[in-house]
Write an enzyme that holds these catalytic residues in place. Structure first.
Site, PDB file in Angstrom:
ATOM      1  N   LYS A 267     -26.221  72.432 -25.712  1.00  0.00           N
ATOM      2  CA  LYS A 267     -26.028  70.988 -25.499  1.00  0.00           C
ATOM      3  C   LYS A 267     -27.411  70.351 -25.381  1.00  0.00           C
ATOM      4  O   LYS A 267     -28.185  70.693 -24.493  1.00  0.00           O
ATOM      5  CB  LYS A 267     -25.223  70.745 -24.217  1.00  0.00           C
ATOM      6  CG  LYS A 267     -25.193  69.287 -23.747  1.00  0.00           C
ATOM      7  CD  LYS A 267     -24.321  69.107 -22.481  1.00  0.00           C
ATOM      8  CE  LYS A 267     -24.416  67.680 -21.930  1.00  0.00           C
ATOM      9  NZ  LYS A 267     -23.633  67.484 -20.696  1.00  0.00           N
ATOM     10  N   ASP A 272     -28.385  61.317 -20.593  1.00  0.00           N
ATOM     11  CA  ASP A 272     -26.959  61.066 -20.395  1.00  0.00           C
ATOM     12  C   ASP A 272     -26.761  59.925 -19.401  1.00  0.00           C
ATOM     13  O   ASP A 272     -26.810  60.137 -18.189  1.00  0.00           O
ATOM     14  CB  ASP A 272     -26.272  62.354 -19.889  1.00  0.00           C
ATOM     15  CG  ASP A 272     -24.770  62.171 -19.702  1.00  0.00           C
ATOM     16  OD1 ASP A 272     -24.230  61.143 -20.175  1.00  0.00           O
ATOM     17  OD2 ASP A 272     -24.140  63.072 -19.095  1.00  0.00           O
ATOM     18  N   LYS A 279     -22.790  56.138 -15.522  1.00  0.00           N
ATOM     19  CA  LYS A 279     -23.064  56.824 -14.255  1.00  0.00           C
ATOM     20  C   LYS A 279     -23.667  55.846 -13.254  1.00  0.00           C
ATOM     21  O   LYS A 279     -24.297  54.869 -13.656  1.00  0.00           O
ATOM     22  CB  LYS A 279     -24.093  57.939 -14.500  1.00  0.00           C
ATOM     23  CG  LYS A 279     -23.554  59.155 -15.227  1.00  0.00           C
ATOM     24  CD  LYS A 279     -24.654  60.204 -15.384  1.00  0.00           C
ATOM     25  CE  LYS A 279     -24.158  61.427 -16.130  1.00  0.00           C
ATOM     26  NZ  LYS A 279     -23.122  62.191 -15.430  1.00  0.00           N
ATOM     27  N   ASP A 290     -30.393  66.972 -19.325  1.00  0.00           N
ATOM     28  CA  ASP A 290     -29.084  67.261 -19.907  1.00  0.00           C
ATOM     29  C   ASP A 290     -29.208  67.928 -21.289  1.00  0.00           C
ATOM     30  O   ASP A 290     -28.203  68.242 -21.927  1.00  0.00           O
ATOM     31  CB  ASP A 290     -28.249  65.978 -19.984  1.00  0.00           C
ATOM     32  CG  ASP A 290     -26.761  66.229 -19.808  1.00  0.00           C
ATOM     33  OD1 ASP A 290     -26.397  67.288 -19.269  1.00  0.00           O
ATOM     34  OD2 ASP A 290     -25.967  65.365 -20.223  1.00  0.00           O
ATOM     35  N   ASP A 349     -18.433  59.928 -20.385  1.00  0.00           N
ATOM     36  CA  ASP A 349     -19.417  60.748 -19.668  1.00  0.00           C
ATOM     37  C   ASP A 349     -19.131  62.252 -19.835  1.00  0.00           C
ATOM     38  O   ASP A 349     -19.962  63.085 -19.514  1.00  0.00           O
ATOM     39  CB  ASP A 349     -19.414  60.366 -18.173  1.00  0.00           C
ATOM     40  CG  ASP A 349     -20.651  60.872 -17.449  1.00  0.00           C
ATOM     41  OD1 ASP A 349     -21.595  61.316 -18.126  1.00  0.00           O
ATOM     42  OD2 ASP A 349     -20.653  60.813 -16.202  1.00  0.00           O
ATOM     43  N   GLU A 351     -19.381  63.978 -22.395  1.00  0.00           N
ATOM     44  CA  GLU A 351     -19.884  63.946 -23.772  1.00  0.00           C
ATOM     45  C   GLU A 351     -20.377  65.305 -24.261  1.00  0.00           C
ATOM     46  O   GLU A 351     -20.396  65.545 -25.472  1.00  0.00           O
ATOM     47  CB  GLU A 351     -21.005  62.901 -23.903  1.00  0.00           C
ATOM     48  CG  GLU A 351     -22.414  63.373 -23.500  1.00  0.00           C
ATOM     49  CD  GLU A 351     -22.541  63.791 -22.048  1.00  0.00           C
ATOM     50  OE1 GLU A 351     -21.712  63.381 -21.232  1.00  0.00           O
ATOM     51  OE2 GLU A 351     -23.470  64.556 -21.721  1.00  0.00           O
ATOM     52  N   ARG A 353     -19.094  68.262 -24.082  1.00  0.00           N
ATOM     53  CA  ARG A 353     -18.042  69.007 -24.792  1.00  0.00           C
ATOM     54  C   ARG A 353     -17.785  68.416 -26.171  1.00  0.00           C
ATOM     55  O   ARG A 353     -17.411  69.125 -27.103  1.00  0.00           O
ATOM     56  CB  ARG A 353     -16.777  69.056 -23.916  1.00  0.00           C
ATOM     57  CG  ARG A 353     -16.195  67.720 -23.589  1.00  0.00           C
ATOM     58  CD  ARG A 353     -15.270  67.735 -22.362  1.00  0.00           C
ATOM     59  NE  ARG A 353     -16.020  67.856 -21.107  1.00  0.00           N
ATOM     60  CZ  ARG A 353     -15.466  67.942 -19.910  1.00  0.00           C
ATOM     61  NH1 ARG A 353     -14.147  67.934 -19.779  1.00  0.00           N
ATOM     62  NH2 ARG A 353     -16.201  68.052 -18.824  1.00  0.00           N
TER      63      ARG A 353
HETATM   64  N1  BES Z   1     -24.317  65.980 -17.829  1.00  0.00           N
HETATM   65  C1  BES Z   1     -23.166  65.837 -17.017  1.00  0.00           C
HETATM   66  C2  BES Z   1     -22.948  66.997 -16.070  1.00  0.00           C
HETATM   67  C3  BES Z   1     -23.942  67.106 -14.938  1.00  0.00           C
HETATM   68  C4  BES Z   1     -23.715  66.439 -13.750  1.00  0.00           C
HETATM   69  C5  BES Z   1     -25.032  67.914 -15.078  1.00  0.00           C
HETATM   70  C6  BES Z   1     -24.622  66.573 -12.720  1.00  0.00           C
HETATM   71  C7  BES Z   1     -25.925  68.032 -14.045  1.00  0.00           C
HETATM   72  C8  BES Z   1     -25.730  67.367 -12.868  1.00  0.00           C
HETATM   73  C9  BES Z   1     -21.916  65.719 -17.881  1.00  0.00           C
HETATM   74  O1  BES Z   1     -22.075  65.148 -19.109  1.00  0.00           O
HETATM   75  C10 BES Z   1     -20.933  64.905 -17.112  1.00  0.00           C
HETATM   76  O2  BES Z   1     -21.219  63.779 -16.869  1.00  0.00           O
HETATM   77  N2  BES Z   1     -19.819  65.517 -16.751  1.00  0.00           N
HETATM   78  C11 BES Z   1     -18.829  64.871 -15.986  1.00  0.00           C
HETATM   79  C12 BES Z   1     -17.500  65.315 -16.533  1.00  0.00           C
HETATM   80  C13 BES Z   1     -16.335  64.480 -16.023  1.00  0.00           C
HETATM   81  C14 BES Z   1     -16.426  63.068 -16.546  1.00  0.00           C
HETATM   82  C15 BES Z   1     -15.068  65.138 -16.472  1.00  0.00           C
HETATM   83  C16 BES Z   1     -18.971  65.323 -14.540  1.00  0.00           C
HETATM   84  O3  BES Z   1     -19.294  66.466 -14.277  1.00  0.00           O
HETATM   85  O4  BES Z   1     -18.792  64.470 -13.656  1.00  0.00           O
HETATM   86 ZN    ZN Z   2     -24.028  65.360 -19.929  1.00  0.00          ZN
HETATM   87 ZN    ZN Z   3     -21.959  63.037 -19.084  1.00  0.00          ZN
END
Ligand code: BES
Ligand code: ZN
Ligand code: ZN
Length: 499
Positions: A267, A272, A279, A290, A349, A351, A353
């Site tokens: 990834k 992000d 966010k 990210d 968010d 994204e 996946r």
């Molecule tokens: N890049 C984030 C995951 C992340 C969060 C990495 C905190 C490092 C620290 C990812 O893209 C994301 O935002 N995931 C969401 C998924 C949710 C919307 C299902 C998450 O983990 O809140």
């Molecule tokens: Zn992310």
């Molecule tokens: Zn995200």
């Protein structure tokens, strides 16, 4: 930096300091610890007796003594390595890194190290050299003042009675691995205005040229043609065009299983924001990392290009920026991925996946039979495992077990989480084949993984969620805080074992 090896007369090395591993509660009654104690007029014995130094892992004591005769160094650094029973080759990297960072603070630029590890001499050398290199990585690239640019000039490794050639080869290998980990860390640390997808692709391309890998960069038009609607839905809100980085290593002679090919897929979200599902401002700056999964792929491929294993490896990075904009994807949009599956995007968010969906499908289409993807995919994995274990999930228990075992050998911890049909039900969409979120707050890391699984056809597949382990919030005696290059060593071991 110069690396050299000696197999006798540690005490006589012509260096700024001698550094030596000391086990927990060890006495100075035999071997080189006794010799050094005599040489220093009983200094070692006295710090041990007075319990100023107990040999706990990471503990250090710096001693000065009168050098005479053949002994040229007048400084000695004792480094605790904890219980002897737990002392494995990855601990040598921690030892070497701890000594390096300590001595650099004292402005000492050459030292000899006695790791006192009984295992394989070449492994000791690999680990020591890697630890020396990675311990000197600092976050201050963009500082114009107060830079920590002190570096070790010469490192001398002492392993009594070892074959000089084993040590030399090991040091070379360790230096490559350490430099490649630092390559990964430098990418992960870059600010997102500098390292956007195009720059990430440029860096990968330049590296590929230097180490002799094939490199192809797919632009948005090409990805459009291939039907990568899932990946492109993430880049649509960004002024920075997405790039798919495809690195390929082909050995002169392939000794692996016939028809088998490993792909490492990362990834590479260079920033992000969350997109339209934006966010909160607090902590958003962390999202420059990210792209750590992609950085791991690029660094690992660099090492592979230089170490030249006898199996082919494909490295794929989905480099994309996730921004909100008039052209950005809306929650409720439906897109079609490369494998024909339709995806209802309910949270922009989630994204990672979406970009990995097309990246793993592309890997399999290009011959991968074994796929390991890595991603800072979910905040949930930080809640579940903290920063001490990377989550591993997959459709093939043998591959998952292999990753866990390689991790153990290299000093990296992986912990398996389950997947399965019951979890996959959570991402069924009312209007499309699947949706990109599901299950509410439950099992967030697993839901992320089962989404990616939808884009794997026949390949053996494992997913590493490195959100908790790719960035260290605090410095340790052997390394700075910041990007960790997690999984690079484990993946290199996985490749080495499949030869
Ligand atoms: N890049 C984030 C995951 C992340 C969060 C990495 C905190 C490092 C620290 C990812 O893209 C994301 O935002 N995931 C969401 C998924 C949710 C919307 C299902 C998450 O983990 O809140
Ligand atoms: Zn992310
Ligand atoms: Zn995200």
């Amino acid at each position: 930096m110069k690396f050299q090896a000696i197999t006798e007369n540690f005490q006589e090395a012509n260096v700024g300091a001698l550094a030596i591993a000391v086990f927990k509660d060890e006495k100075t009654t035999s071997g080189i610890l006794k010799d050094l104690d005599t040489l220093t007029g009983g200094l070692i014995g006295s710090v041990i007796k007075t319990e100023e130094f107990k040999g706990e892992a990471g503990e250090t004591v710096f001693l000065r003594f009168e050098a005479k005769g053949k002994v040229k160094a007048s400084r000695l650094l004792l480094v605790g390595v904890g219980d002897k029973i737990d002392y494995q080759s990855p601990n040598v990297a921690v030892l070497a890194g701890t000594a390096t960072r300590y001595l650099l603070k004292k402005n000492i630029k050459s030292f000899a190290l006695a790791p006192r590890f009984d295992g394989d001499a070449a492994d000791t050398a690999v680990s020591a050299a890697q630890g020396i290199v990675t311990s000197q990585f600092e976050l201050d690239k963009y500082k114009t003042q107060d830079k920590k640019d002190n570096k070790i000039d010469t490192f001398t490794l002492f392993v009594e009675g070892a074959k000089a050639k084993d040590l030399k080869d090991g040091l070379e290998r360790g230096e490559i691995i350490g430099d490649s980990m630092n390559f990964t860390r430098d990418l992960a640390n870059e600010p997102p205005n500098i390292l956007h997808p195009t720059e990430m692709a440029n860096r990968a391309q330049k590296m590929a040229k230097e180490v002799g890998l094939k490199c192809e960069i797919l632009d948005e038009a090409k990805m459009e043609k291939l039907g990568m609607g899932s990946l492109l839905s993430v880049s649509s809100g960004s002024a920075q065009p997405a790039k798919m980085i495809v690195l390929k290593y082909e050995p002169k002679k392939n000794t692996g299983k016939k028809g088998e090919m490993l792909a490492l897929v990362g990834k590479g979200i260079t920033f992000d924001t969350g997109g339209i599902s934006i966010k909160p401002a607090e902590g958003m700056d962390a999202m420059k990392y990210d792209m750590s999964g992609g950085a791991t792929v690029i660094g690992t491929m660099r090492a592979i290009g230089l170490l030249k294993p006898t199996v082919p490896v494909l490295g794929i990075v989905a480099a994309v920026e996730n921004m909100p904009d008039g052209k950005a994807t809306r929650p409720s949009d439906v897109v079609t991925a490369m494998n024909g599956k339709t995806v209802e995007i309910l949270n922009t968010d989630a994204e990672g996946r979406l970009v990995l969906a097309d990246a793993v499908a592309y890997a399999e289409k290009h011959g991968a039979t074994k796929i390991v993807d890595m991603a800072t995919l979910t905040g949930a994995v930080i809640i579940a495992l903290g920063d001490l274990n990377t989550a591993v999930l997959g459709n093939d228990q043998e591959l998952v077990d292999e990753i866990i075992a390689c991790g153990k050998e290299m000093g990296e911890n992986f912990w398996q989480l389950p997947i399965g049909k019951e979890y996959s039900k959570a991402i069924k969409s009312d209007i499309a084949d699947i949706k990109n979120i599901g299950g509410g707050r439950k099992a967030g890391t697993i839901i992320g993984a089962v989404f990616i699984q939808e884009f794997i056809k026949d390949a053996k597949w494992a997913h590493l969620d490195i959100a908790g382990t790719a960035w260290a919030d605090d410095a340790k005696p052997h390394r700075s805080k910041g990007p960790t290059a997690v999984a690079v060593r484990t993946l290199l071991k996985l490749v080495e074992k499949s030869q």
